[in-house]
Design a protein around this motif. Structure first.
Motif, mmCIF file in Angstrom:
data_model
loop_
_atom_site.group_PDB
_atom_site.id
_atom_site.type_symbol
_atom_site.label_atom_id
_atom_site.label_comp_id
_atom_site.label_asym_id
_atom_site.label_seq_id
_atom_site.Cartn_x
_atom_site.Cartn_y
_atom_site.Cartn_z
ATOM 1 N N GLU A 146 -21.015 -10.716 -9.163
ATOM 2 C CA GLU A 146 -20.374 -9.569 -9.956
ATOM 3 C C GLU A 146 -20.441 -8.260 -9.337
ATOM 4 O O GLU A 146 -19.951 -7.115 -9.469
ATOM 5 C CB GLU A 146 -21.415 -9.327 -11.047
ATOM 6 C CG GLU A 146 -21.467 -10.656 -11.935
ATOM 7 C CD GLU A 146 -22.154 -10.240 -13.402
ATOM 8 O OE1 GLU A 146 -22.762 -9.047 -13.693
ATOM 9 O OE2 GLU A 146 -22.232 -11.130 -14.228
ATOM 10 N N ILE A 147 -20.252 -8.542 -7.642
ATOM 11 C CA ILE A 147 -19.837 -7.276 -6.941
ATOM 12 C C ILE A 147 -18.619 -7.408 -6.550
ATOM 13 O O ILE A 147 -17.759 -8.387 -6.090
ATOM 14 C CB ILE A 147 -20.747 -7.389 -5.530
ATOM 15 C CG1 ILE A 147 -22.297 -7.165 -5.959
ATOM 16 C CG2 ILE A 147 -20.431 -6.247 -4.735
ATOM 17 C CD1 ILE A 147 -23.229 -7.461 -4.953
ATOM 18 N N ASP A 148 -17.750 -6.341 -6.583
ATOM 19 C CA ASP A 148 -16.333 -6.383 -6.122
ATOM 20 C C ASP A 148 -16.424 -5.429 -4.845
ATOM 21 O O ASP A 148 -16.992 -4.423 -4.570
ATOM 22 C CB ASP A 148 -15.399 -5.632 -7.211
ATOM 23 C CG ASP A 148 -15.460 -6.333 -8.428
ATOM 24 O OD1 ASP A 148 -15.704 -7.309 -8.425
ATOM 25 O OD2 ASP A 148 -15.023 -5.457 -9.579
ATOM 26 N N VAL A 149 -15.735 -5.841 -3.970
ATOM 27 C CA VAL A 149 -15.412 -5.151 -2.550
ATOM 28 C C VAL A 149 -14.191 -4.892 -2.162
ATOM 29 O O VAL A 149 -13.197 -5.657 -2.437
ATOM 30 C CB VAL A 149 -15.886 -5.968 -1.489
ATOM 31 C CG1 VAL A 149 -15.962 -5.385 -0.163
ATOM 32 C CG2 VAL A 149 -17.803 -6.329 -1.710
ATOM 33 N N ASN A 150 -13.819 -3.791 -1.938
ATOM 34 C CA ASN A 150 -12.331 -3.222 -1.209
ATOM 35 C C ASN A 150 -12.368 -3.093 0.159
ATOM 36 O O ASN A 150 -13.476 -2.457 0.498
ATOM 37 C CB ASN A 150 -11.930 -1.967 -2.249
ATOM 38 C CG ASN A 150 -11.890 -1.964 -3.642
ATOM 39 O OD1 ASN A 150 -11.391 -2.987 -4.127
ATOM 40 N ND2 ASN A 150 -12.513 -1.236 -4.573
ATOM 41 N N THR A 151 -11.296 -3.502 0.314
ATOM 42 C CA THR A 151 -10.963 -3.266 2.012
ATOM 43 C C THR A 151 -9.724 -2.679 2.305
ATOM 44 O O THR A 151 -8.781 -3.222 1.493
ATOM 45 C CB THR A 151 -11.349 -4.279 2.845
ATOM 46 O OG1 THR A 151 -11.329 -3.946 4.214
ATOM 47 C CG2 THR A 151 -10.537 -5.584 2.501
ATOM 48 N N SER A 152 -9.172 -1.762 3.150
ATOM 49 C CA SER A 152 -7.754 -1.268 3.451
ATOM 50 C C SER A 152 -7.576 -1.231 4.851
ATOM 51 O O SER A 152 -8.715 -1.002 5.643
ATOM 52 C CB SER A 152 -7.722 -0.222 2.431
ATOM 53 O OG SER A 152 -8.280 1.022 3.046
ATOM 54 N N ASN A 153 -6.405 -1.236 5.267
ATOM 55 C CA ASN A 153 -6.208 -0.999 6.652
ATOM 56 C C ASN A 153 -4.813 -0.438 6.705
ATOM 57 O O ASN A 153 -3.740 -0.766 6.073
ATOM 58 C CB ASN A 153 -6.040 -2.587 7.010
ATOM 59 C CG ASN A 153 -5.821 -2.402 8.660
ATOM 60 O OD1 ASN A 153 -6.235 -1.644 9.268
ATOM 61 N ND2 ASN A 153 -4.753 -3.339 9.211
ATOM 62 N N PHE A 154 -4.465 0.647 7.624
ATOM 63 C CA PHE A 154 -3.083 1.236 7.990
ATOM 64 C C PHE A 154 -3.065 1.207 9.218
ATOM 65 O O PHE A 154 -3.639 1.513 10.284
ATOM 66 C CB PHE A 154 -3.410 2.734 7.624
ATOM 67 C CG PHE A 154 -2.021 3.429 7.704
ATOM 68 C CD1 PHE A 154 -1.101 3.351 6.787
ATOM 69 C CD2 PHE A 154 -1.819 4.258 8.808
ATOM 70 C CE1 PHE A 154 0.104 4.203 6.901
ATOM 71 C CE2 PHE A 154 -0.588 4.896 9.113
ATOM 72 C CZ PHE A 154 0.287 4.800 8.053
ATOM 73 N N SER A 155 -1.812 0.784 9.692
ATOM 74 C CA SER A 155 -1.448 0.393 11.105
ATOM 75 C C SER A 155 0.315 0.693 11.121
ATOM 76 O O SER A 155 0.877 0.499 10.344
ATOM 77 C CB SER A 155 -2.079 -0.858 11.560
ATOM 78 O OG SER A 155 -1.374 -1.903 10.746
ATOM 79 N N GLY A 156 0.504 0.834 12.493
ATOM 80 C CA GLY A 156 1.764 0.935 12.872
ATOM 81 C C GLY A 156 2.144 -0.269 13.452
ATOM 82 O O GLY A 156 1.465 -0.932 14.266
ATOM 83 N N ILE A 157 3.592 -1.130 12.966
ATOM 84 C CA ILE A 157 3.648 -2.340 13.531
ATOM 85 C C ILE A 157 5.041 -2.224 14.089
ATOM 86 O O ILE A 157 5.876 -1.963 13.324
ATOM 87 C CB ILE A 157 3.356 -3.382 12.663
ATOM 88 C CG1 ILE A 157 4.276 -3.287 11.593
ATOM 89 C CG2 ILE A 157 2.066 -3.558 12.522
ATOM 90 C CD1 ILE A 157 4.035 -4.543 10.564
ATOM 91 N N PRO A 158 5.314 -2.819 15.429
ATOM 92 C CA PRO A 158 6.780 -2.825 15.702
ATOM 93 C C PRO A 158 7.401 -3.800 15.030
ATOM 94 O O PRO A 158 6.999 -4.733 14.691
ATOM 95 C CB PRO A 158 6.856 -3.174 17.198
ATOM 96 C CG PRO A 158 5.291 -4.015 17.417
ATOM 97 C CD PRO A 158 4.407 -3.231 16.380
ATOM 98 N N SER A 159 8.671 -3.658 14.340
ATOM 99 C CA SER A 159 9.543 -4.491 13.746
ATOM 100 C C SER A 159 10.512 -5.263 14.738
ATOM 101 O O SER A 159 10.570 -6.641 14.382
ATOM 102 C CB SER A 159 10.069 -3.813 12.439
ATOM 103 O OG SER A 159 10.943 -2.879 12.917
ATOM 104 N N ILE A 160 11.355 -4.631 15.340
ATOM 105 C CA ILE A 160 12.309 -5.148 16.091
ATOM 106 C C ILE A 160 12.646 -4.280 17.022
ATOM 107 O O ILE A 160 12.922 -3.144 17.222
ATOM 108 C CB ILE A 160 13.483 -5.545 15.251
ATOM 109 C CG1 ILE A 160 14.424 -6.357 16.240
ATOM 110 C CG2 ILE A 160 14.240 -4.670 14.708
ATOM 111 C CD1 ILE A 160 15.692 -7.264 15.139
ATOM 112 N N VAL A 161 13.034 -4.907 18.419
ATOM 113 C CA VAL A 161 13.677 -4.328 19.550
ATOM 114 C C VAL A 161 14.961 -5.434 19.648
ATOM 115 O O VAL A 161 14.526 -6.348 20.037
ATOM 116 C CB VAL A 161 12.831 -3.950 20.494
ATOM 117 C CG1 VAL A 161 13.569 -3.695 21.920
ATOM 118 C CG2 VAL A 161 11.658 -3.008 20.211
ATOM 119 N N ALA A 162 15.891 -4.823 19.864
ATOM 120 C CA ALA A 162 17.185 -5.900 20.067
ATOM 121 C C ALA A 162 18.298 -4.951 20.860
ATOM 122 O O ALA A 162 18.430 -3.894 20.771
ATOM 123 C CB ALA A 162 17.888 -6.084 18.937
#
Length: 378
Positions: free
Chosen positions: A43-59
């Motif tokens: 009956e324990i709830d755990v929250n986790t979050s993450n913020f990051s920059g990710i490259p999407s495309i180079v063309a």
């Protein structure tokens, strides 16, 4: 697509790009939040979050003098990136009710989980105009894919006679595949409607690597109940399979605005063992004999969007799309360590909602936007 994102979305549209030498280098920022409810039925709830920059495309594009009508592009895509950490520390629990030992008075539980998925694509795109309204194209992508999971559980309990019992388990697995994807496309450009179709073939494996390390022990209960288990396995037999997919789309001009429609079909993938384990020591209790089974059902996804004209230099963008999960079973850390009969498929059905602005400036084009996505998994 009107920029070099077409290297992924529709390879044939390269023949209709006005300025094919334009190079884009995009970066996306992602904030993810995961909520785990009733962890271990406590009956324990755990929250986790993450913020990051990710490259999407180079063309970018290039030409070959001896093929004057043919167009070429190169692209680097971050196809998948997922990092789900889960850290939980109970602190001192007096007279715990969950799985308590006889005469137990208190305990401390520490849990650290991490599930990582990453795939990078490196591709070459070719396109050729059949005529002024019809183009064909293909992209060949080299794929580097990594799937990692790690689990560390440590429980220390104290009994009424001041004796202690300790339980710990540690699991680490890693699969890395190298291979190829082939995408082929058609593009039609009519007076007030643009049509496109793609065919993506299943993953072509070149090299696969997989390993697993597992340790589990229980001490303090006495002879006959204490145990120690350890396995370290390298060069495991493994494979990766993906679906065949067909996508179709349309861009319909309405005045100075555009409406977009698309749909995609994915074939099913029959059950197979992503990582195959040999016969394990009987003391390795937390792993079943086939914890890395993978299977996908056939699904259809769809979406719609609009580019709403505001001025010659500004358009407002809005969209929604389905992302129905094809997963029947798929390897992830939480499923590997799950001891119930059900599957813990982390990424179930999504709905995506997007909005943004397309700015056409004298020196270039900038698109700014965001997408909100949400899912739940029992």
């Amino acid at each position: 697509a009107t920029d070099l994102g077409l290297a992924y979305y529709n390879t044939a549209r390269l023949v209709f790009v006005d300025k094919p030498s334009f190079v884009i280098a995009g970066k996306a920022y992602e904030w993810s939040q995961f909520t785990f409810e009733d962890l271990f039925e406590t009956e324990i709830d755990v929250n986790t979050s993450n913020f990051s920059g990710i490259p999407s495309i180079v063309a970018g594009t290039f030409n070959l003098k001896f093929l004057p009508k043919h167009r070429f592009a190169y692209s680097i895509l971050s196809r998948y990136r997922s990092d789900i950490p889960l850290n939980y520390s109970s602190g001192i629990q007096e007279n715990p009710e969950f799985d308590n030992l006889e005469n137990e008075v208190r305990r401390v539980t520490n849990v650290n989980f991490q599930n990582k998925l990453r795939e990078e694509w490196y591709g070459i795109t070719w396109a050729y105009p059949i005529n002024e309204k019809l183009g064909v194209g293909a992209s060949l992508y080299g794929s580097i894919y990594t799937n990692r999971g790690s689990s560390d559980i440590d429980i220390t309990a104290e009994r009424e006679d001041s004796s202690t019992v300790g339980y710990s388990s540690e699991l680490n697995y890693n699969q890395k595949t190298y291979g190829l994807f082939l995408k082929m496309g058609l593009a039609w450009q009519l007076s007030n409607i643009e049509l496109g179709a793609n065919l993506t073939l299943p993953f072509i494996s070149v090299e696969n690597r997989a390993s697993l390390q597992y340790q589990e022990n229980l001490i303090g209960l006495g002879p006959g109940e204490d145990f120690f288990a350890y396995e370290e396995l390298d060069d495991l037999d493994n494979k990766r399979r993906t679906a065949t997919s067909i996508s179709v789309g349309a861009g319909i001009t309405v005045g100075k605005s555009t409406i977009h429609l698309n749909g995609s079909w994915y074939s099913k993938v029959k059950p197979y063992q992503r990582i195959e384990l040999p016969a394990l020591d009987a003391a390795v209790q937390r792993l079943d004999s086939e914890p890395f089974e993978e299977e996908f059902r056939s699904v259809i996804n769809f979406g719609a969007g609009a580019e709403i004209y505001i001025s010659p230099s500004v358009k407002f963008i809005m969209s929604f799309s389905s992302d129905f999960s094809a997963t029947v079973s798929s390897i992830n850390l939480f499923d590997v360590i799950n001891q119930s009969q059900g599957k813990v498929n982390l990424l179930n059905d999504f709905w995506h909602y997007g909005f943004g602005t397309d700015l056409s400036l004298k020196w270039g084009q900038i698109v700014l936007g965001a997408t909100y996505s949400r899912t739940t998994s029992p």
